[in-house]
Design a protein around this motif. Structure first.
Motif, PDB file in Angstrom:
ATOM      1  N   THR A 476       0.818  -1.215   0.000  1.00  0.00           N
ATOM      2  CA  THR A 476       0.000   0.000   0.000  1.00  0.00           C
ATOM      3  C   THR A 476       0.844   1.255   0.000  1.00  0.00           C
ATOM      4  O   THR A 476       0.310   2.363  -0.087  1.00  0.00           O
ATOM      5  CB  THR A 476      -0.931   0.012   1.216  1.00  0.00           C
ATOM      6  OG1 THR A 476      -0.147  -0.054   2.405  1.00  0.00           O
ATOM      7  CG2 THR A 476      -1.890  -1.170   1.148  1.00  0.00           C
ATOM      8  N   ALA A 477       2.155   1.115   0.125  1.00  0.00           N
ATOM      9  CA  ALA A 477       3.078   2.248   0.051  1.00  0.00           C
ATOM     10  C   ALA A 477       4.370   1.760  -0.574  1.00  0.00           C
ATOM     11  O   ALA A 477       4.679   0.565  -0.557  1.00  0.00           O
ATOM     12  CB  ALA A 477       3.326   2.830   1.440  1.00  0.00           C
ATOM     13  N   ALA A 562       3.833   0.899  -4.720  1.00  0.00           N
ATOM     14  CA  ALA A 562       2.557   0.464  -4.173  1.00  0.00           C
ATOM     15  C   ALA A 562       1.808  -0.370  -5.219  1.00  0.00           C
ATOM     16  O   ALA A 562       1.780  -0.036  -6.406  1.00  0.00           O
ATOM     17  CB  ALA A 562       1.721   1.671  -3.768  1.00  0.00           C
ATOM     18  N   GLY A 563       1.205  -1.456  -4.770  1.00  0.00           N
ATOM     19  CA  GLY A 563       0.523  -2.384  -5.662  1.00  0.00           C
ATOM     20  C   GLY A 563       1.377  -3.569  -6.065  1.00  0.00           C
ATOM     21  O   GLY A 563       0.851  -4.599  -6.508  1.00  0.00           O
ATOM     22  N   THR A 621       3.062   0.452   7.677  1.00  0.00           N
ATOM     23  CA  THR A 621       1.728   0.200   7.130  1.00  0.00           C
ATOM     24  C   THR A 621       1.161  -1.039   7.803  1.00  0.00           C
ATOM     25  O   THR A 621       0.475  -1.842   7.187  1.00  0.00           O
ATOM     26  CB  THR A 621       1.763   0.006   5.601  1.00  0.00           C
ATOM     27  OG1 THR A 621       2.649  -1.071   5.311  1.00  0.00           O
ATOM     28  CG2 THR A 621       2.240   1.250   4.895  1.00  0.00           C
ATOM     29  N   ALA A 624      -2.301  -1.740   7.164  1.00  0.00           N
ATOM     30  CA  ALA A 624      -2.732  -1.943   5.789  1.00  0.00           C
ATOM     31  C   ALA A 624      -2.281  -3.299   5.302  1.00  0.00           C
ATOM     32  O   ALA A 624      -1.829  -4.139   6.071  1.00  0.00           O
ATOM     33  CB  ALA A 624      -2.178  -0.820   4.914  1.00  0.00           C
ATOM     34  N   ALA A 625      -2.373  -3.512   3.971  1.00  0.00           N
ATOM     35  CA  ALA A 625      -2.146  -4.852   3.443  1.00  0.00           C
ATOM     36  C   ALA A 625      -0.677  -5.208   3.355  1.00  0.00           C
ATOM     37  O   ALA A 625      -0.327  -6.376   3.434  1.00  0.00           O
ATOM     38  CB  ALA A 625      -2.777  -4.962   2.053  1.00  0.00           C
TER      39      ALA A 625
END
Length: 631
Positions: A476-477, A562-563, A621, A624-625
């Motif tokens: 996510t970052a 990210a991704g 993060t 987050a994921a």
């Protein structure tokens, strides 16, 4: 000197015969502004490839890619230097017998000592060269060559050949086998013997790679026994003994003898000599008063004038030309000027320049390559002083996650059968001189007909039961990694010896151009388990016993955007880059038996990956994921 010939206005060439200490004559060309020139600083390059041969590693110069060596020499002569290009012993026109690496310390020392005594030398000799010509520089420096003034070592200069360039983690790098075959084919004795040349031309090198290990008299080099012998000497010396401590292949043991002179060390992320460049830079910078410099690009071996490596393009900033300097020749000239000409207008570069891969569009370029992108950064040290460690645990569900984060229950280990008769194929990486069986660079880790050992239906490597895959969720970052990659594994095996390999990947998400995504290799390493505690004193495994081992992969620098996912593959082979462990515990070369090993990687907090992360990308993060927090 023999007669002079004028190559261009203000550039003349003559042939030298330089005596080595045993009386062998080493042939070289001297380039000068005029016959019988006034004294000046000499720039020396020693090569086994032919002192007048065109080499791709000379980069681009104007419209020429690559330029002929006389064009490069002319630029240096116009820049105020004399240039000497010499054939190594037993290669080109030089006398004696060629034995790879092991004559270069003495021959290089003798060459420099002879040059500084000549009336046309001002007592200073600078050295330059790529690959083997970088090895020759470290070799002569290991003996403290007199008059040495500066060194520009590109893609070589063994810090320890045992640990990078010839072996890694105890395994043998099989680029040495392909290199030996091709050098034998263009050796003087083969070129002058039509029958011998025909015999080597009839050899199918790919077929021979399917019939390993080689033995004396049972190899494609059997018709040229001196090349076969030196190759098998390297291969048979599995233990780190006095063979590997010789000057010329072990700068680490001779740094104190190196003259205190400026040095620049260059390598590439897809080059076998990243470890050599980073160690030489670090240790000479620490031990000497003279400055040391480091340049690390996104290239394959010596390919600085193209923006791609394998099936991946790193964008217009990737090439040396127009980014680090006008071209490679200008870069070297300016660097020598800055350190050898007091008061010159040339400025000294930053201590470290490195290319951080990543950040591209992820689309397919018009040439059909993945646009991964990247940009140049500077630092004062390597790894960059500001990096902090990111630790990611290997978990049974195939995830990479920070310690302490929740995860579903699972088995305490994963196991697979490693069959030496069916090794995992090499798909790119830090490979050079491997053709026709392997090539370096970044590739999607799904084999096709280009890759040796790959067979239909050409499924992704992660589909193999002997490849364990661990990866983060989509990040996510952004996460930027710069430095060495370390994997701590707790392992056991049914065999008395086996290998463990690791590979770090940047997994691009699915897109219109790459609907299955693109799993891009960054760096990989290997450890032969008999050397888990000592390269000098190997010990067998006790079948079923548990051991903590460290597998190191050479440094890299990559921005995981990210991704994307950070992925680690663990297995027990990477062939034909490395020789395949027979799992019998017998000496590496010549073992006629192979046994299947059942290998386990123990999890539940017992195995983890450590990455050096740049601070701008080290934010947490945890909610987050994707884990991106540096620890």
């Amino acid at each position: 000197m023999s007669g002079w010939e004028e190559l261009a206005p203000g550039c003349w060439r003559t042939v030298l015969e330089i005596p080595a200490r045993d009386g062998v004559r080493l042939v070289a060309d001297l380039y000068a502004p005029e016959p019988d020139p006034p004294a000046g600083t000499v720039v020396l390059e020693r090569t086994p490839y032919g002192r007048r041969a065109v080499r791709r590693s000379d980069g681009r110069m104007g419209a020429k890619l690559p330029p002929p060596p006389e064009a490069v020499a002319e630029r240096f002569v116009r820049g105020g230097y004399l240039v000497v290009r010499q054939d190594c012993r037993g290669r080109g026109d030089s006398g004696g017998t060629f034995t790879k690496y092991l004559n270069e310390a003495e021959d290089g020392y003798d060459t420099v000592a002879w040059l500084v005594r000549q009336d046309w030398c001002d007592g200073r000799v600078a050295t330059m060269g790529v690959s083997y010509s970088a090895h020759t520089q470290a070799a002569l420096a290991s003996l403290g060559a007199p008059g040495l003034a500066a060194m520009f070592l590109d893609s070589g200069g063994f810090a320890s050949a045992y640990e990078a360039g010839t072996r890694m983690g105890g395994a043998f790098e099989l680029k040495q086998a392909t290199w030996a075959f091709h050098r034998a084919r263009n050796s003087t004795e083969v070129r002058e013997n039509a029958v011998l040349a025909a015999a080597l031309d009839a050899e199918d090198l790919e077929a021979w790679f399917s019939r390993m290990p080689w033995r004396r008299g049972a190899s494609p080099l059997r018709f040229v026994p001196r090349y076969e012998d030196y190759l098998l000497q390297q291969w048979e010396h599995g233990v780190f003994d006095d063979y590997w401590r010789q000057p010329g292949i072990f700068a680490r043991g001779y740094y104190d003898a190196f003259p205190d002179v400026p040095s620049l060390h260059m390598s590439s992320w897809y080059d076998p000599y990243v470890r050599t460049a980073t160690e030489n830079f670090r240790e000479l910078g620490r031990k000497k008063h003279s400055p040391a410099y480091l340049v690390l690009g996104p290239w394959t071996h010596g390919a600085r004038s193209v923006s791609h490596a394998g099936d991946v393009d790193f964008g217009p900033h990737a090439v040396l030309d127009g980014n680090l300097d006008e071209d490679y020749t200008t870069m070297r000239l300016r660097w020598f000027d800055a350190h050898l000409k007091p008061g010159t207008a040339a400025t000294r570069p930053p201590a470290v320049r490195y290319f951080l891969m990543g950040g591209g569009s992820g689309r397919r370029t018009p040439e059909g390559r993945l646009d991964h992108g990247g940009r140049w950064r500077t630092a004062t040290a390597w790894p960059p002083e500001e990096t902090t460690d990111l630790v990611l645990e290997l978990r049974a569900d195939g995830s990479l996650a920070e310690p302490g984060t929740p995860h579903p229950p699972g088995p305490e280990f994963l196991e697979y059968d490693f069959d030496p008769a069916d090794p995992v194929p090499t798909l790119g990486g830090a490979v050079t001189s491997g053709e026709p069986v392997m090539s370096g660079g970044a590739f999607h880790q799904r084999p096709d007909e280009r890759f040796f050992g790959a067979r239909p239906p050409f499924l992704p490597l992660e589909s193999r039961p002997d490849v364990l895959v661990f990866q983060t969720p989509p990040l996510t970052a952004d996460v930027a990694v710069a430095g060495p990659v370390t994997v701590r594994l707790t392992v056991s095996s049914s065999a008395v010896d086996t290998d463990f390999t690791v590979k770090l990947l940047d997994v691009h998400p699915p897109s219109a151009d790459y609907p299955q995504g693109f799993a891009m290799n960054l760096t990989d390493g290997i450890l032969r388990c008999r050397y888990r505690d000592s390269f000098a004193e190997p010990t067998p495994l006790v079948p079923g016993a548990t051991y903590a081992i460290t597998v190191e992969a050479p440094d890299t620098a990559n921005l995981f955007t990210a991704g994307h996912r950070i992925r680690l593959d663990v297995s027990s082979s990477n062939f034909p880059r490395f020789d395949v462990n027979s799992n019998t515990g017998a000496p590496e070369a010549g073992d006629r038996r192979k046994v299947v090993a059942t290998n386990r990687v123990h999890l539940a907090g017992r195995s983890w990956l450590t990455l050096p992360v740049l601070p701008a990308y080290a934010t947490s993060t945890r909610d987050a994921a994707g884990p991106t927090r540096a620890r």
